[in-house]
Design a protein around this motif. Structure first.
Motif, PDB file in Angstrom:
ATOM      1  N   VAL A  69       0.844  -1.198   0.000  1.00 54.87           N
ATOM      2  CA  VAL A  69       0.000   0.000   0.000  1.00 54.87           C
ATOM      3  C   VAL A  69       0.879   1.247   0.000  1.00 54.87           C
ATOM      4  N   ARG A  70       1.878   1.279   0.867  1.00 52.44           N
ATOM      5  CA  ARG A  70       2.767   2.446   0.926  1.00 52.44           C
ATOM      6  C   ARG A  70       3.562   2.594  -0.369  1.00 52.44           C
ATOM      7  N   ASN A  71       3.939   1.472  -0.986  1.00 52.22           N
ATOM      8  CA  ASN A  71       4.635   1.543  -2.275  1.00 52.22           C
ATOM      9  C   ASN A  71       3.717   2.128  -3.352  1.00 52.22           C
ATOM     10  N   ALA A  72       2.457   1.696  -3.377  1.00 50.80           N
ATOM     11  CA  ALA A  72       1.504   2.207  -4.371  1.00 50.80           C
ATOM     12  C   ALA A  72       1.208   3.686  -4.137  1.00 50.80           C
ATOM     13  N   GLN A  73       1.186   4.105  -2.880  1.00 48.49           N
ATOM     14  CA  GLN A  73       0.975   5.523  -2.578  1.00 48.49           C
ATOM     15  C   GLN A  73       2.150   6.358  -3.088  1.00 48.49           C
ATOM     16  N   ALA A  74       3.357   5.802  -3.009  1.00 47.16           N
ATOM     17  CA  ALA A  74       4.555   6.517  -3.454  1.00 47.16           C
ATOM     18  C   ALA A  74       4.694   6.510  -4.974  1.00 47.16           C
TER      19      ALA A  74
END
Length: 146
Positions: A69-74
């Protein structure tokens, strides 16, 4: 309430599920999502179970703050894979308000996700009210074709 941590067995199970999905052994349900790691810059893959509402595909982050999720947000550019079919997509994170009606439908459209989220301590069962209450806590993304 503190966010739950993934169980110890999740990463090994994800590797098995991804291999089965890539080999085409799983025809419906899970797909492999690949996003660029926000720290490493390397591709990171995880199995997900997208669902469709009104002609759009969505996915719910099963753990608040999960790495994917954090990777997709970035970096919202991603690839969905099922068997030999690769589809580039852009992941659009929805606001809590936009996510609420989709989270209400999640227990019906992704029944396998209910057990997962119940085991994580996020819900007690397939109650749409409990899933809706996860808005703003569990990310919901829409997949746009690129």
């Amino acid at each position: 309430m503190a966010d739950p941590k993934p169980p110890w067995w999740l990463k090994p199970m994800n590797k098995v599920l991804m291999a089965a999905t890539r080999l085409g052994l799983i025809k419906d349900g899970p797909m492999v999502l690949t996003v660029v790691g926000r720290k490493s810059g390397q591709p990171r893959s995880t199995p997900i179970t997208p669902f469709e509402v009104d002609g759009h595909r969505y996915v719910v982050g099963g753990f608040p703050g999960a790495d994917w999720v954090r990777n997709a947000q970035a970096n919202p550019d991603a690839v969905l894979v099922r068997g030999k079919v690769r589809q580039p997509v852009r992941m659009v994170e929805l606001s809590a308000e936009q996510a609420r009606p989709l989270l209400r439908q999640f227990p019906v459209l992704v029944p396998t996700g209910v057990g997962f989220m119940k085991n994580a301590g996020l819900v007690t069962g397939p109650n749409p009210d409990e899933f809706e209450a996860l808005a703003g806590r569990c990310s919901v993304f829409r997949f746009d074709n690129v």
